[in-house]
Design a protein around this motif. Sequence first.
Motif, PDB file in Angstrom:
ATOM      1  N   ILE A 191     -57.508  -3.727  17.769  1.00 17.07           N
ATOM      2  CA  ILE A 191     -58.503  -2.739  17.334  1.00 17.07           C
ATOM      3  C   ILE A 191     -59.595  -2.589  18.386  1.00 17.07           C
TER       4      ILE A 191
ATOM      5  N   ALA B 258     -66.442   3.363   5.659  1.00 13.92           N
ATOM      6  CA  ALA B 258     -65.172   3.554   6.348  1.00 13.92           C
ATOM      7  C   ALA B 258     -64.470   2.217   6.576  1.00 13.92           C
ATOM      8  N   LEU B 259     -65.210   1.201   7.017  1.00 12.62           N
ATOM      9  CA  LEU B 259     -64.601  -0.109   7.240  1.00 12.62           C
ATOM     10  C   LEU B 259     -64.155  -0.755   5.932  1.00 12.62           C
TER      11      LEU B 259
ATOM     12  N   LEU C  14     -60.935   0.957   4.986  1.00 13.92           N
ATOM     13  CA  LEU C  14     -59.855   0.537   5.881  1.00 13.92           C
ATOM     14  C   LEU C  14     -59.384  -0.870   5.534  1.00 13.92           C
ATOM     15  N   LEU C  15     -60.313  -1.786   5.337  1.00 18.59           N
ATOM     16  CA  LEU C  15     -59.937  -3.154   4.990  1.00 18.59           C
ATOM     17  C   LEU C  15     -59.281  -3.221   3.612  1.00 18.59           C
TER      18      LEU C  15
ATOM     19  N   LEU D 285     -57.392  -0.879   2.353  1.00 20.59           N
ATOM     20  CA  LEU D 285     -56.019  -0.408   2.541  1.00 20.59           C
ATOM     21  C   LEU D 285     -55.153  -1.456   3.227  1.00 20.59           C
ATOM     22  N   ILE D 286     -55.725  -2.178   4.183  1.00 20.31           N
ATOM     23  CA  ILE D 286     -54.954  -3.201   4.904  1.00 20.31           C
ATOM     24  C   ILE D 286     -54.586  -4.345   3.957  1.00 20.31           C
TER      25      ILE D 286
END
Length: 66
Positions: free
Chosen positions: A11, A56-57, A60-61, A63-64
């Motif tokens: 990343i 946003a983070l 994203l986390l 979803l991961i």
Amino acid sequence: MNRTLILIGLILIAVGLLWPWFSRLPLGQLPGDIAVRRENVSFFFPITTMILASLALTGLLWLINR
């Protein structure tokens, strides 16, 4: 732990390669960001930008880890 470190490294490399395009985004100049400019002093606190980056983070986390 090893996969996490590799993912963080990838990343960081991706962000470094895409930085010229990221710097053109109007982040840091959003309504709600606090900017005070005086004769000899300038102060900038990007509160709205930090909130958007946090959302946003978090997404994203989420979803991961899903």
